[in-house]
Design an enzyme around this catalytic site. Structure first.
Site, mmCIF file in Angstrom:
data_model
loop_
_atom_site.group_PDB
_atom_site.id
_atom_site.type_symbol
_atom_site.label_atom_id
_atom_site.label_comp_id
_atom_site.label_asym_id
_atom_site.label_seq_id
_atom_site.Cartn_x
_atom_site.Cartn_y
_atom_site.Cartn_z
ATOM 1 C CE1 TYR A 151 -24.141 -2.823 -20.720
ATOM 2 C CE2 TYR A 151 -24.102 -1.156 -19.004
ATOM 3 C CZ TYR A 151 -24.265 -1.492 -20.320
ATOM 4 O OH TYR A 151 -24.556 -0.524 -21.253
ATOM 5 C CD GLU A 222 -23.561 -1.758 -24.303
ATOM 6 O OE1 GLU A 222 -24.543 -2.196 -23.699
ATOM 7 O OE2 GLU A 222 -23.590 -1.414 -25.497
#
Length: 413
Positions: A151, A222
């Site tokens: 991530y 993101e």
């Protein structure tokens, strides 16, 4: 409708310096902070246009187009994804009866068959209203195997993340004047476990993402997952980008991507008059100027035993006509049993607000209690206008007083 917690997150002041945040095999949840939301395909196109590695994809709005796109991709496997602004699509259910808003197949013909059961139908997920959201577009993309995923995010501030596994979180603070350094990108890539040639690839993607972040005035980029394939490619598989509303004047092309089709109708109506509207689930409407004041107003209503029905942010440079339209929007909500006006006149002239309030009260024949707290520029003239209007307007000396009076006016009903 947004929850109070979501509304607070939406309004929280942004920090001054962007940061890089990454996690190995574990993603943190972030709530959108501003107003513009892009579909997945729009975010991916922005990244691709700026040199970031993403899957090959097409966007379609008919079943025939989906079939042709699948053929053009000529991929070993194809992923078909419904494009709506909600999470949990994979486990969603269509009003056509089809289960799942994300499908994998190796047969282009199946893509066309699935698309017929997706386009034009409502998809219900854990994040949509009960009736679901109509799907107008699909993304037809090359499906890639992910041998390892991480991530990665660039954001303006960091909330509490992964408290249970802090060792999996790596942070780099970036000096916005100097920009990201090669050493920082390399260190982040290494922390994420990219080794050998993949380390340089990952670092290069990180730098491209940072330059994109600045170029488009983002508040958050993101990427989840930020992964590698068995063939040795580093790919941004999925992305969410949030934008600074204040940069709309220089990001017109990006903001034009938001067609408002998934907004509440009242939000779109408010936007026509440069007003910001967020619906909540209480019965006291909040009419404010500024995000911080909106958050404080909602909080103090809660503290005094009330619940906000919504809040409407005037912003700066307001005119009487906007005040009238604001009241029209607020009173159109059947849940509203009282209105609390809380204005701090810095840029805003309180006398303009007062004239707008009296005009709205007369022309709309206001039927609910109205509590007004004004402070700042031209406040004495504003108080004179309200006091001499002959209208049943309750004045308040400060925010605490205003909240108590608003809550009491609802309790009397």
């Amino acid at each position: 409708m947004a929850s109070p917690a979501a509304a607070r997150a939406l309004l929280r002041d942004l920090a001054l310096r962007p940061r890089l945040l990454a996690a190995r095999s574990q993603a943190a949840h972030f709530t959108p902070r501003r107003w513009l939301n892009l579909q997945e395909y729009q975010s991916k196109k922005l990244m691709a246009d700026n040199g970031v590695k993403v899957q090959r994809f097409f966007v379609v709005d008919t079943a025939n187009e989906a079939l042709e796109a699948a053929k053009k991709l000529n991929a070993k496997e194809i992923v078909l994804k419904a494009q709506i602004l909600a999470g949990g699509r994979g486990k969603g259910v269509f009003s056509s009866g089809l289960k799942g808003g994300v499908h994998l197949t190796k047969d282009p013909k199946v893509v066309g068959q699935l698309a017929k059961q997706m386009i034009g139908y409502n998809l219900t997920t854990k994040q949509t209203p009960k009736e679901g959201v109509k799907v107008n577009k699909l993304m037809v993309a090359e499906a890639l195997n992910i041998s390892r995923e991480t991530y990665f995010a660039i954001l303006m501030d960091i909330e509490e993340v992964a408290a249970s596994s802090p060792e999996l979180i790596f942070k780099e603070q970036i000096d916005i004047m100097e920009g990201i350094k090669d050493s920082q990108a390399q260190r982040m890539a290494e922390n994420l476990g990219f080794l050998g040639p993949l380390k340089n690839q990952a670092a290069d993607e990180i730098k491209k993402l940072y330059h994109l972040f600045l170029k488009i005035d983002a508040t958050q980029v993101e990427v989840n997952p930020f992964g590698e394939t068995p063939e040795g490619q580093v790919v941004c598989f999925d992305a969410k980008i949030n934008f600074d509303d204040n940069a709309e004047f220089r990001q017109k092309d990006i903001f034009a991507m938001d067609d408002g089709s998934e907004n509440e109708p009242i939000e779109n109506e408010a936007a026509k008059y440069d007003l910001k509207y967020i619906g909540l689930d209480g019965n006291i409407a909040c009419f404010v100027n500024g995000a911080g004041l909106a958050m404080a107003t909602c909080d103090i209503i809660f503290l005094n035993g009330g619940k906000p029905a919504n809040f409407l942010d005037l912003g700066g440079g307001v005119q009487e006509a906007q005040v009238y339209q604001a009241f029209k929007l607020l009173t159109a909500d059947p849940k509203v049993e009282a209105i609390l006006v809380n204005i701090f006149g810095g840029i805003v002239n309180c006398a303009i607000i007062a004239n707008g309030i009296t005009k709205a009260c007369r022309e709309l024949e206001l039927k609910v209690p109205l509590v007004v707290r004004l402070e700042g520029t031209n406040v004495h003239e504003a108080q004179r206008i309200l006091g001499s209007s002959g209208l049943p307007i309750t004045s308040a000396v400060d925010l605490e007083d205003a909240a108590k009076k608003a809550v009491a006016s609802v309790a009397k009903k």
